[in-house]
Motif scaffolding. Structure first.
Motif, PDB file in Angstrom:
ATOM      1  N   ALA A 274       3.589   2.039  11.405  1.00 60.03           N
ATOM      2  CA  ALA A 274       3.920   0.987  10.442  1.00 60.03           C
ATOM      3  C   ALA A 274       5.240   1.290   9.739  1.00 60.03           C
ATOM      4  O   ALA A 274       6.052   0.388   9.489  1.00 60.03           O
ATOM      5  CB  ALA A 274       2.801   0.846   9.414  1.00 60.03           C
ATOM      6  N   ILE A 277       8.123   0.453  12.113  1.00 61.64           N
ATOM      7  CA  ILE A 277       8.409  -0.989  12.166  1.00 61.64           C
ATOM      8  C   ILE A 277       9.209  -1.413  10.941  1.00 61.64           C
ATOM      9  O   ILE A 277      10.143  -2.233  11.037  1.00 61.64           O
ATOM     10  CB  ILE A 277       7.107  -1.792  12.277  1.00 61.64           C
ATOM     11  N   TRP A 278       8.879  -0.876   9.776  1.00 66.88           N
ATOM     12  CA  TRP A 278       9.637  -1.174   8.563  1.00 66.88           C
ATOM     13  C   TRP A 278      11.104  -0.786   8.740  1.00 66.88           C
ATOM     14  O   TRP A 278      12.011  -1.562   8.438  1.00 66.88           O
ATOM     15  CB  TRP A 278       9.024  -0.434   7.374  1.00 66.88           C
ATOM     16  N   GLY A 281      12.924  -3.152  10.985  1.00 66.63           N
ATOM     17  CA  GLY A 281      13.278  -4.383  10.303  1.00 66.63           C
ATOM     18  C   GLY A 281      14.508  -4.225   9.425  1.00 66.63           C
ATOM     19  O   GLY A 281      15.390  -5.094   9.402  1.00 66.63           O
ATOM     20  N   ARG A 321       8.624 -10.387   9.384  1.00 67.00           N
ATOM     21  CA  ARG A 321       7.379  -9.750   9.821  1.00 67.00           C
ATOM     22  C   ARG A 321       7.473  -8.228   9.748  1.00 67.00           C
ATOM     23  O   ARG A 321       6.542  -7.555   9.318  1.00 67.00           O
ATOM     24  CB  ARG A 321       7.036 -10.198  11.243  1.00 67.00           C
ATOM     25  N   CYS A 322       8.628  -7.692  10.186  1.00 68.63           N
ATOM     26  CA  CYS A 322       8.808  -6.238  10.140  1.00 68.63           C
ATOM     27  C   CYS A 322       8.825  -5.720   8.703  1.00 68.63           C
ATOM     28  O   CYS A 322       8.380  -4.596   8.441  1.00 68.63           O
ATOM     29  CB  CYS A 322      10.113  -5.838  10.832  1.00 68.63           C
ATOM     30  N   LEU A 323       9.338  -6.531   7.791  1.00 70.11           N
ATOM     31  CA  LEU A 323       9.472  -6.116   6.395  1.00 70.11           C
ATOM     32  C   LEU A 323       8.339  -6.638   5.515  1.00 70.11           C
ATOM     33  O   LEU A 323       8.509  -6.819   4.309  1.00 70.11           O
ATOM     34  CB  LEU A 323      10.832  -6.564   5.849  1.00 70.11           C
ATOM     35  N   SER A 324       7.183  -6.859   6.113  1.00 66.71           N
ATOM     36  CA  SER A 324       6.006  -7.218   5.324  1.00 66.71           C
ATOM     37  C   SER A 324       5.659  -6.061   4.388  1.00 66.71           C
ATOM     38  O   SER A 324       5.659  -4.895   4.797  1.00 66.71           O
ATOM     39  CB  SER A 324       4.810  -7.504   6.234  1.00 66.71           C
ATOM     40  N   ASP A 329       0.220  -5.988   7.959  1.00 69.27           N
ATOM     41  CA  ASP A 329       0.802  -7.282   8.312  1.00 69.27           C
ATOM     42  C   ASP A 329       2.014  -7.154   9.232  1.00 69.27           C
ATOM     43  O   ASP A 329       2.504  -8.166   9.734  1.00 69.27           O
ATOM     44  CB  ASP A 329       1.222  -8.030   7.034  1.00 69.27           C
ATOM     45  N   ARG A 330       2.480  -5.942   9.451  1.00 68.42           N
ATOM     46  CA  ARG A 330       3.650  -5.752  10.312  1.00 68.42           C
ATOM     47  C   ARG A 330       3.239  -5.789  11.779  1.00 68.42           C
ATOM     48  O   ARG A 330       2.129  -5.387  12.139  1.00 68.42           O
ATOM     49  CB  ARG A 330       4.333  -4.417   9.996  1.00 68.42           C
TER      50      ARG A 330
END
Length: 348
Positions: A274, A277-278, A281, A321-324, A329-330
């Motif tokens: 996770a 992914i952040w 983003g 989406r990546c920065l949820s 949620d990512r």
């Protein structure tokens, strides 16, 4: 001494935690390789003989990173012979920079003229250790690179490593004409979507490869991504903050704080995928916008993500989406590969 593996021309890359710049002339600037705070330099791996330098203590023995590495204890008084042998093996070039984990030099492999980077890490700077497949104990950075440096063109290749009495030496592939993405963005401000999409796809492949090897990079940012200006081949570099991938949460931070996910800031823990992914983003936003979405001077200001009108809705959606703010949620890496914005990418 045994010949180093990978005798073809080195394709790309070098790593180092510095915030300085070395420019090669002629041609584009050599990449500045960034990350954390500076510290006193480590020793030069091969000082030139002469009164200005004392003898090299001990005998560094090349250890091929692929196959069965082995560290050989040097015979007493063999320092000068080892130094001469290494000078016959590599032609040492200029210092590229110094950082929290050592010094990096440009060099040329005399066997085939391939450009390489020589990273020298003082032993007292090594905090984490690991074990190579044959049981050899080595700094964790070397162990992680051993896992990931073959099988993916978008990941830096470790050619060999050496152990000195007071330091470790990493020999890495190095392109002659490349630039890290932070300097590319400084020159161009931002990239067109089509160009950014191709680079992002390569980065996804690099991260997927690392994940399949059980490795978490933990410091994905523009300074740690090189672009070969001739081939447009991307390279993920600098595994000094890396770790083995685990399913449970990480409770110790490594990397660059401005790229850490909100769960680390608020809860002092994060899950590897996770958090990755952040950071992806953040990187994509920087590619297409040219700045960090949440940095205001030296402060992180969480809030609504702003986009210019020129950016497609599909590109905006994948970044959002990546920065949820909520990790669950990512999207996953597989979700990103399937995202509509990622379709039809032309790779080098």
């Amino acid at each position: 001494m045994r010949n180093s593996p990978g005798t073809g021309p080195a394709r790309a890359a070098i790593e180092l935690r510095i915030q300085t710049k070395f420019s090669a002339a002629p041609g584009p600037p050599f990449p500045a390789l960034g990350s954390l705070s500076l510290c006193p330099p480590g020793p030069c791996p091969w000082p030139a003989p002469g009164p200005a330098h004392g003898p090299l203590r001990g005998c560094p023995v090349p250890v091929p990173v692929r196959g069965r590495p082995a560290v050989v204890s040097p015979p007493p008084g063999s320092g000068w012979k080892a130094q001469e042998a290494l000078q016959q093996r590599y032609k040492l070039g200029p210092l590229l920079g110094r950082g929290g984990f050592g010094s990096v030099f440009a060099a040329t492999r005399l066997l085939d003229g391939a450009p390489v980077a020589i990273k020298c890490v003082p032993r007292d700077r090594v905090r984490l250790w690991g074990e190579l497949p044959d049981g050899t104990r080595a700094p964790l950075e070397i162990v992680l690179l051993d896992r990931v440096s073959s099988g993916c063109a978008a990941v830096i290749q470790l050619l060999e490593w050496l152990e000195l009495p007071d330091s470790f030496v990493l020999v890495l592939e190095r392109p002659e004409r490349c630039q890290d993405l932070s300097h590319l963005l400084a020159e161009r401000r931002f990239l067109p979507e089509e160009e950014a999409r191709g680079l992002f796809r390569q980065l996804l492949e690099a991260v997927q490869h690392c994940t399949s090897c059980g490795v978490l990079h933990r410091d994905i940012k523009p300074e740690n991504i090189l672009l070969d200006l001739a081939t447009e081949q991307l390279k993920l570099i600098d595994f000094g903050c890396g770790a083995f991938l685990q399913d449970t949460a990480y409770t110790q931070f490594a990397g660059t704080l401005s790229y850490s996910p909100p769960e680390w800031i608020h809860q002092q823990c994060y899950h590897g995928q996770a958090a990755t992914i952040w950071s992806l983003g953040l990187l994509l936003y920087q590619l297409v916008i040219g700045k960090h979405p949440f940095m205001r001077g030296q402060q992180m200001i969480w809030g609504r993500i702003l986009f210019p009108r020129r950016l497609s809705q599909e590109c905006q959606d994948i970044i959002k989406r990546c920065l949820s703010m909520q990790p669950l949620d990512r999207p996953s890496l597989e979700d990103l590969f399937r995202d509509p914005w990622m379709q039809g990418v032309h790779l080098p």
